[in-house]
Design a protein around this motif. Structure first.
Motif, mmCIF file in Angstrom:
data_model
loop_
_atom_site.group_PDB
_atom_site.id
_atom_site.type_symbol
_atom_site.label_atom_id
_atom_site.label_comp_id
_atom_site.label_asym_id
_atom_site.label_seq_id
_atom_site.Cartn_x
_atom_site.Cartn_y
_atom_site.Cartn_z
ATOM 1 N N ALA A 151 -9.350 -0.261 -1.736
ATOM 2 C CA ALA A 151 -8.851 -0.998 -2.904
ATOM 3 C C ALA A 151 -8.277 -0.006 -3.907
ATOM 4 N N PRO A 152 -7.201 0.682 -3.562
ATOM 5 C CA PRO A 152 -6.664 1.700 -4.468
ATOM 6 C C PRO A 152 -6.198 1.081 -5.780
ATOM 7 N N CYS A 153 -6.653 1.650 -6.882
ATOM 8 C CA CYS A 153 -6.281 1.105 -8.188
ATOM 9 C C CYS A 153 -4.803 1.332 -8.498
ATOM 10 N N THR A 154 -4.209 2.316 -7.859
ATOM 11 C CA THR A 154 -2.796 2.599 -8.071
ATOM 12 C C THR A 154 -2.255 3.320 -6.841
ATOM 13 N N MET A 155 -0.926 3.379 -6.737
ATOM 14 C CA MET A 155 -0.266 4.105 -5.646
ATOM 15 C C MET A 155 0.759 5.047 -6.279
ATOM 16 N N ARG A 156 0.727 6.313 -5.827
ATOM 17 C CA ARG A 156 1.475 7.370 -6.516
ATOM 18 C C ARG A 156 2.833 7.684 -5.888
ATOM 19 N N LEU A 157 3.124 7.082 -4.751
ATOM 20 C CA LEU A 157 4.446 7.209 -4.132
ATOM 21 C C LEU A 157 5.014 5.812 -3.897
ATOM 22 N N PRO A 158 6.333 5.664 -3.761
ATOM 23 C CA PRO A 158 6.920 4.334 -3.519
ATOM 24 C C PRO A 158 6.481 3.792 -2.161
ATOM 25 N N PRO A 159 6.547 2.473 -1.991
ATOM 26 C CA PRO A 159 6.235 1.903 -0.672
ATOM 27 C C PRO A 159 7.210 2.431 0.374
ATOM 28 N N PRO A 160 6.744 2.685 1.579
ATOM 29 C CA PRO A 160 7.604 3.288 2.610
ATOM 30 C C PRO A 160 8.724 2.347 3.038
ATOM 31 N N THR A 161 9.864 2.935 3.311
ATOM 32 C CA THR A 161 11.007 2.170 3.821
ATOM 33 C C THR A 161 11.314 2.537 5.267
ATOM 34 N N THR A 162 10.554 3.498 5.791
ATOM 35 C CA THR A 162 10.688 3.894 7.196
ATOM 36 C C THR A 162 9.299 4.003 7.800
ATOM 37 N N LYS A 163 9.262 4.298 9.086
ATOM 38 C CA LYS A 163 7.980 4.371 9.778
ATOM 39 C C LYS A 163 7.677 5.799 10.232
ATOM 40 N N ASP A 164 7.877 6.735 9.302
ATOM 41 C CA ASP A 164 7.628 8.132 9.648
ATOM 42 C C ASP A 164 6.582 8.766 8.735
ATOM 43 N N ALA A 165 5.685 7.969 8.204
ATOM 44 C CA ALA A 165 4.656 8.489 7.304
ATOM 45 C C ALA A 165 3.703 9.417 8.041
ATOM 46 N N THR A 166 3.157 10.369 7.293
ATOM 47 C CA THR A 166 2.161 11.297 7.822
ATOM 48 C C THR A 166 0.879 11.165 7.007
ATOM 49 N N PRO A 197 0.850 -3.712 13.987
ATOM 50 C CA PRO A 197 -0.321 -2.981 14.486
ATOM 51 C C PRO A 197 0.029 -1.955 15.560
ATOM 52 N N THR A 198 1.188 -2.129 16.188
ATOM 53 C CA THR A 198 1.597 -1.188 17.239
ATOM 54 C C THR A 198 2.311 0.037 16.692
ATOM 55 N N ASP A 199 2.555 0.080 15.385
ATOM 56 C CA ASP A 199 3.175 1.253 14.783
ATOM 57 C C ASP A 199 2.214 2.441 14.854
ATOM 58 N N PRO A 200 2.702 3.667 14.627
ATOM 59 C CA PRO A 200 1.804 4.821 14.583
ATOM 60 C C PRO A 200 0.629 4.559 13.637
ATOM 61 N N PRO A 201 -0.576 4.981 13.995
ATOM 62 C CA PRO A 201 -1.780 4.638 13.222
ATOM 63 C C PRO A 201 -1.670 4.940 11.733
ATOM 64 N N VAL A 202 -1.117 6.093 11.353
ATOM 65 C CA VAL A 202 -1.026 6.426 9.936
ATOM 66 C C VAL A 202 -0.044 5.494 9.228
ATOM 67 N N VAL A 203 1.028 5.138 9.885
ATOM 68 C CA VAL A 203 2.028 4.227 9.297
ATOM 69 C C VAL A 203 1.403 2.855 9.045
ATOM 70 N N TRP A 204 0.700 2.332 10.035
ATOM 71 C CA TRP A 204 0.040 1.020 9.912
ATOM 72 C C TRP A 204 -1.052 1.071 8.846
ATOM 73 N N LEU A 205 -1.790 2.171 8.797
ATOM 74 C CA LEU A 205 -2.848 2.314 7.799
ATOM 75 C C LEU A 205 -2.262 2.362 6.396
ATOM 76 N N LEU A 206 -1.147 3.066 6.228
ATOM 77 C CA LEU A 206 -0.500 3.132 4.914
ATOM 78 C C LEU A 206 -0.039 1.740 4.473
ATOM 79 N N ALA A 207 0.516 0.961 5.387
ATOM 80 C CA ALA A 207 0.944 -0.404 5.044
ATOM 81 C C ALA A 207 -0.246 -1.241 4.596
ATOM 82 N N LYS A 208 -1.375 -1.097 5.292
ATOM 83 C CA LYS A 208 -2.570 -1.858 4.909
ATOM 84 C C LYS A 208 -3.116 -1.389 3.560
ATOM 85 N N CYS A 209 -3.035 -0.091 3.289
ATOM 86 C CA CYS A 209 -3.473 0.410 1.983
ATOM 87 C C CYS A 209 -2.636 -0.193 0.858
ATOM 88 N N TRP A 210 -1.346 -0.359 1.101
ATOM 89 C CA TRP A 210 -0.487 -0.998 0.102
ATOM 90 C C TRP A 210 -0.931 -2.436 -0.149
#
Length: 663
Positions: A558-573, A334-347
């Protein structure tokens, strides 16, 4: 001469009546009487007439009927036939039917009191039972949708189903109209949505409709909040994954610098407040290719802590399992950058969508109910009390499942067109999930205990599932106690034993090693097994069905699909997030399907409120009446509790629970 008074009720569906004449016979212990061609049945009518019979027939056992025609065979839907014996105080006998009468064959209806094979010492019903089951074995055959899965009814087209398993006209018209309207809206709105510029998650408003309900709108407004994210694991559309940790998960490998997190998790573990949702079932599943574009999957682990106020807050998310010899995957916080944490939750939410639809909904709801339905029709005659108990809870299941196999999870079906597990991965998920199915997981008292949720006061799913299970159990026990006075009577009922064995060994493809019984030894065991069947077809299915429109209408939740691979770093935008979430076409298609499947049903029978009366005895009717009273009381209690809740939990309210898997 003696006089019998006869009443005949015809169904209300559009084609229930018939222009053909109907010939009747009465069969009693002392003889049989042919009554001749008595009527041409009219839709929705209850017709009454008197007939003269040369002699008293004794206690009535059967009514036989035959529909006769010259040129056109016009099917007739008969509800029931009632016969009043001779004399002012003559006994009344009820013969339930609730099925189509087709062709020119003779249909034999046993009197509706119900009898086990053990209760028939004079063998008055033996021949009828045997002949009926012989015919049913031919009509209801096991099929195999995909190798390695539990069995289904045989047949690839709706016309392959027995007539009595098909939708009546009102259900068919409502279902097909809804689908047509949804697809028309999809086609009409797609150009506008596709041309819009989608730069952040708020742009999914283009495909969202606030008319879907207050909770759906609440999801749109609150989906980013951690407490709201955690709430869904206890009371959302899929409350079946969460369990209390007894150890730190073996798959959790801490990258360097995460010692503080490990200490925090061990503290929560020791205090009994650490919970997990593990999506390992998705590991290695081949992701779909949609419109020549590769989609992606993950296999997350979510660790959550239970707060004193009942909130469940996420502490860490690991999106992929560690691979031997590779760098440990990142753990998102939860302490990661907001977009990074949000992307993880979307996954996590996207993976929850996959397991909800395939494991919790399709497998544990629809396919399990179909196993019960086919086994019941093959093994239990209409006179059997367990058949009478179960039949209202099996209505329409075979057709809705065949429609799903032909449109949703078929080749080029909906899953292939829009879901990341489509293209064959969805079948592999169901196979894996099927191998993990246990008997205890279908019995809420055992399941909730095993998952450590019995004392989680904020789990309204757990509370309501337990109470509804108990109400259904008392109903089943009350009926079975009328027919089984001893445990030996259960063991000696070879029809009941064959039914149980057919479910476990044949339909479930050998599930005895996962706790499913192959025989029923006691009255308590029989009551639990029948309760499990009814609860699965009603409360359990509703608990994962009713929440779809609420929780899946806002696509980023509740995304039915994800169009990019799951992140391996914490630099998502934000651009990474939007490129990962479904595009306008897929989002629009998701909304169309979720609305069609999750909308409130116009043709819906609430739990226990079926109009069909399969039991004719005063004692059995009293048990059903008590069941309905307890359901109404539970409904009021849930309604009163919900008034004080920030988010009402309604998916197990008896008035909203469908009486069968019919959608």
């Amino acid at each position: 001469m003696v006089v019998y008074s006869i009443r005949i009720s015809t169904g209300v569906s559009l084609a229930a009546g018939s222009i053909n004449k109907v010939h009747l016979w009465l069969v009693g212990q002392h003889g049989e009487a042919a009554l001749g061609d008595l009527l041409r049945p009219f839709r929705g009518k209850e017709e009454e007439f008197k007939v003269d019979v040369s002699e008293y027939l004794g206690p009535l056992l059967f009514v036989k009927l035959q529909k006769r025609h010259l040129l056109q065979d016009d099917a007739w839907f008969c509800n029931w036939i009632s016969v009043q014996g001779p004399g002012e105080g003559g006994a009344e006998y009820r013969f339930p039917c609730y099925r189509w009468v087709q062709g020119s064959g003779i249909l034999t209806l046993p009197e509706g009191t119900g009898h086990t094979v053990v209760e028939d010492p004079q063998h008055l019903f033996t021949k009828h039972r045997e002949e009926e089951l012989q015919e049913r074995m031919k009509l209801y055959r096991w099929g195999n949708w995909k190798d390695g899965l539990i069995l289904t009814v045989a047949g690839k087209k709706l016309s392959d189903l027995p007539a009595d398993e098909r939708f009546l006209e009102d259900k068919k018209i409502e279902f097909d109209t809804s689908l047509a309207v949804g697809l028309a809206n999809f086609v009409f709105n797609l150009p506008k949505n596709a041309m819009a510029s989608w730069d952040n998650p708020d742009d999914f408003d283009c495909v969202f409709k606030s008319s879907y309900g207050k909770l759906a709108e609440r999801v749109r407004n609150s989906w980013k909040v951690d407490a709201f994210f955690g709430y869904q694991f206890v009371n959302g559309a899929n409350p079946m994954l969460l369990r209390r940790c007894v150890n730190l998960p073996a798959r959790l490998v801490f990258p360097p610098g995460m010692e503080e997190l490990q200490t925090q998790l061990e503290k929560e573990l020791k205090g009994g407040t650490l919970f997990e949702a593990d999506f390992s079932l998705l590991d290695g599943i081949k992701a779909n290719v949609i419109h020549c574009s590769q989609q992606f999957l993950a296999a997350p682990l979510v660790l959550l802590k239970l707060q004193p106020d009942g909130q469940l807050l996420p502490m860490a998310i690991q999106l992929e399992l560690p691979k031997i010899g590779s760098t440990p995957p990142p753990i998102f916080l939860p302490t990661d950058p907001p977009v990074v944490w949000l992307l993880a939750k979307c996954w996590v939410r996207s993976c929850d969508f996959q397991l909800h639809e395939l494991q919790s909904h399709l497998l544990r709801g629809h396919l399990m109910a179909e196993v019960f339905a086919v086994a019941t029709m093959r093994c239990l005659p209409t006179i059997h009390p367990v058949y009478k108990l179960l039949l209202p809870h099996l209505r329409y299941t075979m057709e809705i499942n065949l429609r799903a196999r032909n449109r949703l999870v078929s080749e080029s079906g909906v899953f292939d067109q829009m879901v990341s597990t489509g293209g064959g991965g969805h079948v592999d998920v169901v196979k894996r999930a099927g191998n993990l199915v246990t008997y205890s997981s279908f019995c809420p008292p055992d399941d909730l205990k095993e998952r450590g949720l019995l004392d989680v006061k904020s789990s309204y799913y757990a509370q309501d599932a337990l109470r509804l299970w108990e109400v259904i159990y008392r109903y089943v026990e009350g009926i079975l106690d009328l027919y089984y006075k001893t445990d030996a009577a259960v063991r000696e009922d070879h029809e009941l034993q064959h039914w149980c064995q057919e479910i476990t060994e044949t339909g479930l493809q050998g599930a005895q090693d996962r706790g499913f019984p192959t025989s029923l030894e006691t009255r308590a065991q029989a009551s639990q097994f029948v309760t499990m069947c009814i609860f699965t077809c009603t409360g359990q299915h509703s608990s994962v069905h009713l929440g779809q429109l609420d929780w899946f209408s806002w696509v980023p939740n509740a995304p039915c699909t994800m169009r990019l691979p799951p992140p391996t770093t914490k630099d998502a935008t934000m651009e990474t997030l939007m490129d990962t979430l479904p595009n306008p076409f897929l989002a629009s298609l998701q909304m169309t399907i979720i609305w069609h499947l999750g909308r409130p049903q116009c043709v819906m029978v609430p739990l226990g409120q079926h109009p069909e009366e399969y039991f004719s005895s005063v004692e059995a009717k009293a048990v059903l009446r008590k069941f309905r009273e307890e359901l109404a009381e539970l409904d009021k209690e849930i309604e009163a509790r919900n008034e004080s809740l920030d988010i009402p939990y309604e998916y197990l309210r008896p008035s909203l629970v469908e009486n069968s898997v019919a959608i």
